[in-house]
Design a protein around this motif. Structure first.
Motif, mmCIF file in Angstrom:
data_model
loop_
_atom_site.group_PDB
_atom_site.id
_atom_site.type_symbol
_atom_site.label_atom_id
_atom_site.label_comp_id
_atom_site.label_asym_id
_atom_site.label_seq_id
_atom_site.Cartn_x
_atom_site.Cartn_y
_atom_site.Cartn_z
ATOM 1 N N VAL A 115 0.847 -1.192 0.000
ATOM 2 C CA VAL A 115 0.000 0.000 0.000
ATOM 3 C C VAL A 115 0.882 1.241 0.000
ATOM 4 O O VAL A 115 1.680 1.439 0.928
ATOM 5 C CB VAL A 115 -0.924 0.033 1.236
ATOM 6 N N TYR A 116 0.746 2.060 -1.048
ATOM 7 C CA TYR A 116 1.433 3.351 -1.099
ATOM 8 C C TYR A 116 0.435 4.403 -0.616
ATOM 9 O O TYR A 116 -0.590 4.621 -1.259
ATOM 10 C CB TYR A 116 1.846 3.702 -2.524
ATOM 11 N N LEU A 117 0.738 5.048 0.510
ATOM 12 C CA LEU A 117 -0.160 6.045 1.078
ATOM 13 C C LEU A 117 0.527 7.406 1.008
ATOM 14 O O LEU A 117 1.513 7.649 1.699
ATOM 15 C CB LEU A 117 -0.499 5.697 2.532
ATOM 16 N N ARG A 118 -0.009 8.277 0.142
ATOM 17 C CA ARG A 118 0.554 9.624 0.008
ATOM 18 C C ARG A 118 -0.155 10.547 0.985
ATOM 19 O O ARG A 118 -1.379 10.642 0.972
ATOM 20 C CB ARG A 118 0.395 10.122 -1.436
ATOM 21 N N VAL A 119 0.629 11.180 1.862
ATOM 22 C CA VAL A 119 0.050 12.029 2.899
ATOM 23 C C VAL A 119 0.524 13.469 2.722
ATOM 24 O O VAL A 119 1.548 13.736 2.085
ATOM 25 C CB VAL A 119 0.400 11.517 4.317
ATOM 26 N N ALA A 120 -0.226 14.391 3.321
ATOM 27 C CA ALA A 120 0.117 15.810 3.289
ATOM 28 C C ALA A 120 -0.130 16.408 4.656
ATOM 29 O O ALA A 120 -0.976 15.921 5.422
ATOM 30 C CB ALA A 120 -0.730 16.540 2.240
ATOM 31 N N GLY A 121 0.616 17.472 4.985
ATOM 32 C CA GLY A 121 0.383 18.208 6.219
ATOM 33 C C GLY A 121 1.062 17.654 7.446
ATOM 34 O O GLY A 121 0.643 17.949 8.567
ATOM 35 N N LEU A 122 2.128 16.864 7.275
ATOM 36 C CA LEU A 122 2.816 16.301 8.434
ATOM 37 C C LEU A 122 3.680 17.391 9.078
ATOM 38 O O LEU A 122 4.538 17.974 8.413
ATOM 39 C CB LEU A 122 3.687 15.118 7.994
ATOM 40 N N PRO A 123 3.476 17.685 10.387
ATOM 41 C CA PRO A 123 4.207 18.783 11.015
ATOM 42 C C PRO A 123 5.725 18.604 11.038
ATOM 43 O O PRO A 123 6.470 19.558 10.826
ATOM 44 C CB PRO A 123 3.650 18.819 12.452
ATOM 45 N N ARG A 124 6.167 17.372 11.323
ATOM 46 C CA ARG A 124 7.605 17.085 11.372
ATOM 47 C C ARG A 124 7.867 15.770 10.648
ATOM 48 O O ARG A 124 7.088 14.829 10.749
ATOM 49 C CB ARG A 124 8.104 16.981 12.821
ATOM 50 N N LEU A 125 8.993 15.689 9.990
ATOM 51 C CA LEU A 125 9.285 14.517 9.165
ATOM 52 C C LEU A 125 9.371 13.244 9.996
ATOM 53 O O LEU A 125 8.945 12.172 9.555
ATOM 54 C CB LEU A 125 10.587 14.740 8.390
ATOM 55 N N GLU A 126 9.895 13.342 11.212
ATOM 56 C CA GLU A 126 10.045 12.132 12.026
ATOM 57 C C GLU A 126 8.706 11.541 12.446
ATOM 58 O O GLU A 126 8.636 10.387 12.882
ATOM 59 C CB GLU A 126 10.905 12.416 13.267
ATOM 60 N N LEU A 127 7.616 12.319 12.302
ATOM 61 C CA LEU A 127 6.295 11.816 12.673
ATOM 62 C C LEU A 127 5.736 10.816 11.657
ATOM 63 O O LEU A 127 4.645 10.280 11.861
ATOM 64 C CB LEU A 127 5.320 12.982 12.847
ATOM 65 N N ARG A 128 6.480 10.553 10.603
ATOM 66 C CA ARG A 128 6.062 9.487 9.678
ATOM 67 C C ARG A 128 5.910 8.160 10.418
ATOM 68 O O ARG A 128 5.058 7.339 10.095
ATOM 69 C CB ARG A 128 7.085 9.326 8.549
ATOM 70 N N GLU A 129 6.762 7.953 11.423
ATOM 71 C CA GLU A 129 6.735 6.708 12.192
ATOM 72 C C GLU A 129 5.422 6.533 12.957
ATOM 73 O O GLU A 129 5.079 5.433 13.381
ATOM 74 C CB GLU A 129 7.898 6.688 13.187
ATOM 75 N N ALA A 130 4.687 7.654 13.172
ATOM 76 C CA ALA A 130 3.457 7.582 13.957
ATOM 77 C C ALA A 130 2.305 6.936 13.198
ATOM 78 O O ALA A 130 1.319 6.509 13.809
ATOM 79 C CB ALA A 130 3.053 8.985 14.419
ATOM 80 N N TYR A 131 2.413 6.870 11.886
ATOM 81 C CA TYR A 131 1.322 6.285 11.103
ATOM 82 C C TYR A 131 1.234 4.780 11.346
ATOM 83 O O TYR A 131 2.240 4.065 11.276
ATOM 84 C CB TYR A 131 1.519 6.558 9.611
ATOM 85 N N THR A 132 0.032 4.329 11.622
ATOM 86 C CA THR A 132 -0.236 2.902 11.795
ATOM 87 C C THR A 132 -1.351 2.526 10.836
ATOM 88 O O THR A 132 -2.418 3.141 10.845
ATOM 89 C CB THR A 132 -0.674 2.596 13.238
#
Length: 203
Positions: A115-132
């Motif tokens: 699954v490729y999930l394109r997201v927008a509006g992430l406040p900080r790059l390291e918060l990518r890890e928060a996605y579940t």
């Protein structure tokens, strides 16, 4: 010429079926023939804008606070077959379906989806890890076993945007109808969101 005719019938017949969790050599050959423009292309992935809904959480906002998915692409082994065949074609090489299918199965086992999930509006790059992210299987979320990223991440006015790549083990899932994907973003609220993926839209 007869072989291509048989494969042509296979491609037409394939349009009536859904995602193929364990593709055959014949299915892989139809994909390879499409890459080399000897047959019509086979749809090996579904791509679109996710229609988000609240899966769990009272009063959860739509769209979610913080970052949000703006695009999704879902594919299985045959998408990997297509990528490998396209790479070979671009390098002026011929490939056999047996070869690329075996390589695809090593990279993405039977019954697995990417699954490729394109997201927008992430406040900080390291918060990518928060996605579940996970898939709803018999009413219970089955979490992705792997998360990687594409190298398309950039900072815009609303925050960072780019593509997360999740790997799902969906062995035992019947490939028909709609698959429900559920996810949590980086927000602190106890909110779980969902969107559907039509398994009958690709092989």
């Amino acid at each position: 010429m007869a072989r291509l005719g048989v494969l042509g019938l296979l491609v037409l017949a394939a349009s009536g079926f859904a995602w193929s969790p364990a593709p055959t050599v014949e299915e892989a050959e139809a994909v390879v023939e499409g890459v080399y423009s000897r047959l019509p292309r086979v749809a090996v992935a579904w791509e679109g804008e996710p229609a988000l809904r609240v899966f769990r959480g009272e009063g959860c906002p739509l769209p979610p606070r913080g970052s949000r998915p703006v695009g999704v692409r879902v594919g299985g082994q045959l998408e990997v077959v297509e990528i490998l065949a396209e790479r070979a074609r671009n390098e002026f090489r011929r490939v056999r379906a047996q070869e690329v299918l075996a390589e695809a199965k090593r990279f993405l086992p039977d019954g697995h989806l990417r699954v490729y999930l394109r997201v927008a509006g992430l406040p900080r790059l390291e918060l990518r890890e928060a996605y579940t992210l996970g898939a709803l299987v018999e009413g219970t979320p089955r979490r992705a076993y792997r998360l990687t990223y594409l190298n398309d991440w950039e900072r815009g006015e609303g925050g960072y945007g780019g593509t997360l790549v999740f790997y799902l083990d969906l062995r035992g899932v019947e490939p028909k109808g709609e698959l429900t994907l559920v996810f949590m973003n980086e927000g602190e609220e106890d909110c779980v969101y969902a969107f559907g993926v039509p398994l009958e839209a690709f092989r």
